[in-house]
Design an enzyme around this catalytic site. Structure first.
Site, short mmCIF file in Angstrom:
data_model
loop_
_atom_site.label_atom_id
_atom_site.label_comp_id
_atom_site.label_asym_id
_atom_site.label_seq_id
_atom_site.Cartn_x
_atom_site.Cartn_y
_atom_site.Cartn_z
N ASP A 160 0.88 -1.17 0.00
CA ASP A 160 0.00 0.00 0.00
C ASP A 160 0.91 1.21 0.00
O ASP A 160 1.47 1.57 1.02
CB ASP A 160 -0.90 0.00 1.23
CG ASP A 160 -1.83 1.21 1.28
OD1 ASP A 160 -1.81 2.01 0.32
OD2 ASP A 160 -2.54 1.37 2.27
N TRP B 117 6.01 -4.01 7.49
CA TRP B 117 5.00 -5.06 7.51
C TRP B 117 5.43 -6.13 6.52
O TRP B 117 6.24 -5.90 5.65
CB TRP B 117 3.61 -4.52 7.22
CG TRP B 117 3.30 -4.12 5.81
CD1 TRP B 117 2.66 -4.88 4.85
CD2 TRP B 117 3.59 -2.86 5.19
NE1 TRP B 117 2.54 -4.16 3.69
CE2 TRP B 117 3.10 -2.93 3.87
CE3 TRP B 117 4.21 -1.70 5.62
CZ2 TRP B 117 3.23 -1.86 2.99
CZ3 TRP B 117 4.33 -0.65 4.73
CH2 TRP B 117 3.84 -0.73 3.44
N ASP C 193 8.80 1.25 4.20
CA ASP C 193 8.59 2.61 3.70
C ASP C 193 9.92 3.33 3.69
O ASP C 193 10.75 3.13 4.58
CB ASP C 193 7.59 3.36 4.59
CG ASP C 193 6.16 2.86 4.42
OD1 ASP C 193 5.90 2.17 3.43
OD2 ASP C 193 5.33 3.19 5.27
N TRP D 64 4.61 3.78 8.68
CA TRP D 64 5.71 2.99 9.21
C TRP D 64 6.96 3.83 9.42
O TRP D 64 7.96 3.33 9.94
CB TRP D 64 5.98 1.79 8.30
CG TRP D 64 4.83 0.84 8.33
CD1 TRP D 64 3.80 0.78 7.44
CD2 TRP D 64 4.54 -0.13 9.33
NE1 TRP D 64 2.89 -0.19 7.83
CE2 TRP D 64 3.33 -0.76 8.98
CE3 TRP D 64 5.18 -0.53 10.49
CZ2 TRP D 64 2.77 -1.77 9.73
CZ3 TRP D 64 4.62 -1.55 11.24
CH2 TRP D 64 3.42 -2.15 10.86
N TYR E 154 6.80 10.26 4.75
CA TYR E 154 6.74 9.09 3.86
C TYR E 154 7.08 9.51 2.43
O TYR E 154 6.60 10.51 1.93
CB TYR E 154 5.35 8.47 3.91
CG TYR E 154 5.13 7.43 2.84
CD1 TYR E 154 5.67 6.17 2.97
CD2 TYR E 154 4.42 7.74 1.69
CE1 TYR E 154 5.49 5.22 1.98
CE2 TYR E 154 4.24 6.81 0.70
CZ TYR E 154 4.77 5.54 0.84
OH TYR E 154 4.60 4.61 -0.15
N THR F 15 7.71 3.05 -1.07
CA THR F 15 7.81 1.75 -0.41
C THR F 15 8.60 0.77 -1.28
O THR F 15 8.41 0.73 -2.50
CB THR F 15 6.40 1.16 -0.14
OG1 THR F 15 5.66 2.11 0.63
CG2 THR F 15 6.47 -0.14 0.61
#
Length: 178
Positions: A81, A106, A125, A157, A166, A169
């Site tokens: 995501d 994750w 991230d 994260w 952010y 990712t």
């Protein structure tokens, strides 16, 4: 017009007063306070319930080439995501210059269509730069609700890093799933 509004408000006032007096004769103060407190506590718990923040899987991979690492349908992105780092100045497994990998991440279990095996993929991230405006994916296969911290991808994260901004990712293979 004002007379009509005044008469309407008068009717509402009388009905409200009548209902309040009837309630007062049939319900004790303690009972009323108890029910009111219970209702307030119940409504306070509503935000704690699990819910899906996903915007209808707006960016979810539907079909497409499972071997194109620049597309959301790439097999390693089954639980990703965010913005793809390989289209934002980095690579599939490394952050772009000027950003650093999140200290927490994750993990997803993704099936490689080429060999039919399941792999653990760590999604990190990249933090420290403004969010990239590149390919944004939302593929949440087997995602768990938000209260299962390590299995949920809708969390910032970057929270454990000094710079919490952010950027994108990465999807790093950890090993084969058993």
């Amino acid at each position: 017009m004002n007379k009509l509004i005044d008469s309407l408000l008068s009717v509402i006032d009388r009905a409200t007063e009548k209902r309040a007096r009837k309630t007062a004769t049939s319900v004790g103060r303690r009972s009323l306070l108890s029910r009111t407190g219970l209702a307030l506590a119940g409504t306070a718990l509503v935000p704690v319930l699990p819910f899906d923040r996903a915007p209808g899987n707006a960016w979810a991979a539907t079909g497409g080439d499972k071997n194109d690492q620049y597309a959301c349908s790439y097999w390693r992105y089954c639980a990703l995501d965010g913005v793809l780092c390989n289209s934002a100045g980095g690579s599939l497994t490394s952050c772009p210059p000027g950003s650093e990998a999140s200290k927490v991440s994750w993990v997803g279990t993704c099936r490689n269509p080429n060999d039919g095996k399941d792999y653990l993929v760590s999604y990190n991230d990249c933090c420290g730069k403004p969010m990239a405006h590149s390919t944004e994916c939302l593929t949440s296969e087997r995602e768990r609700p938000g209260y299962r911290m390590g299995l949920h991808n809708d969390i910032n994260w970057c929270m454990a890093n000094a710079n919490k901004g952010y950027h994108c990712t990465v999807a790093v293979l950890v090993g084969m799933a058993e």
